[in-house]
Design an enzyme around this catalytic site. Structure first.
Site, short mmCIF file in Angstrom:
data_model
loop_
_atom_site.label_atom_id
_atom_site.label_comp_id
_atom_site.label_asym_id
_atom_site.label_seq_id
_atom_site.Cartn_x
_atom_site.Cartn_y
_atom_site.Cartn_z
N LYS A 1 -10.01 0.20 -2.25
CA LYS A 1 -9.89 -0.09 -0.82
C LYS A 1 -10.31 1.14 -0.03
CE LYS A 1 -6.60 -1.29 2.87
NZ LYS A 1 -5.24 -1.80 3.20
N LYS B 1 -6.81 3.42 -3.07
CA LYS B 1 -7.17 3.37 -1.65
C LYS B 1 -7.40 4.79 -1.16
CE LYS B 1 -5.01 2.10 2.81
NZ LYS B 1 -3.87 1.41 3.45
N ASP C 1 0.87 -1.19 0.00
CA ASP C 1 0.00 0.00 0.00
C ASP C 1 0.90 1.23 0.00
OD1 ASP C 1 -1.95 -1.94 0.38
OD2 ASP C 1 -3.00 -0.84 1.97
#
EC number: 4.1.2.4
Length: 220
Positions: free
Chosen positions: A180, A151, A89
């Protein structure tokens, strides 16, 4: 809907200690969460603890500001993968996005995607710091760079996921990427609303409470 399989069980606070990381991994195995999400210094520990389970090891790169140079992000990614990370991430260079240096933003992401060598890369755009145009351009850059997810948030940027942001992000990336939602997801109702809006993964430190139907104050 098996909520546990949407959840990246998360512990990113700077004061996290080994015993807490060990507990995180034990909880993830017990509750069948999709992954644990940790800082890179704990990847080896998590990989060892989770090696005989279905729980993946996810770690953050360029976190939480995204302001480190591209070479450093790529190196951090390679090190994390070598140590057992299965998902990355990463945080975008937010200032470059706002400057409309979109080639830089895209190339920054692409370098991490290449360093991840086929492993899943999620691109944190930090929605709380962006306007609608910023969010759209950030998602397009992530798509063009070959990342797998966009995300919403680090959880350190003053705001978290919203249903409207998830809907916007999904509308930009379509079926080519996943979304996400992370930051501020504290109960099952919130979690389900994010999934209904298009999220296929949830980042939260409140996963156990969420799957048990409760709610929690504080945390990520």
């Amino acid at each position: 809907m098996q909520l546990s399989r949407y959840i990246d069980h998360t512990l990113l606070k700077p004061e996290a200690q080994t015993a807490q990381i060990e507990k995180l991994c034990a909880e993830a195995k017990e509750h069948n969460f999709f992954s644990v999400c940790v800082n890179t210094s704990y990847v080896k520990t998590c990989a060892e603890l989770l090696k005989d389970s279905s729980v993946k090891v996810c770690c953050v790169v360029g976190f939480p500001l995204g302001a480190m140079d591209t070479t450093s992000k790529a190196f951090e990614t390679k090190t994390a993968i070598a140590n057992g990370a299965q998902e990355i991430d990463m945080v975008i260079q937010i200032g470059a996005l706002k400057d409309r240096r979109l080639d830089y933003v895209r190339d920054d992401i692409k370098a991490v995607v290449q360093a991840a060598n086929g492993h899943t890369v999620k691109v944190i755009i930090e929605t709380s710091l962006l306007n609608q145009e910023d969010k759209t351009l950030a998602c397009k850059a992530a798509l063009e760079a070959g990342a797998h997810f966009v995300k919403t948030s680090t959880g350190f940027g003053g705001g978290g996921a919203t249903v409207d942001d998830v809907k916007l992000m999904k509308s930009v990336v379509g079926s080519s990427m996943e979304v996400k939602a992370s930051g501020g997801i504290k109960d099952a109702q919130q979690a389900k609303s994010m999934i209904d809006a298009g999220a296929t993964r949830l980042g939260t430190s409140s996963g156990i409470t969420i799957i048990q139907g409760g709610s929690v104050q504080g945390g990520y």
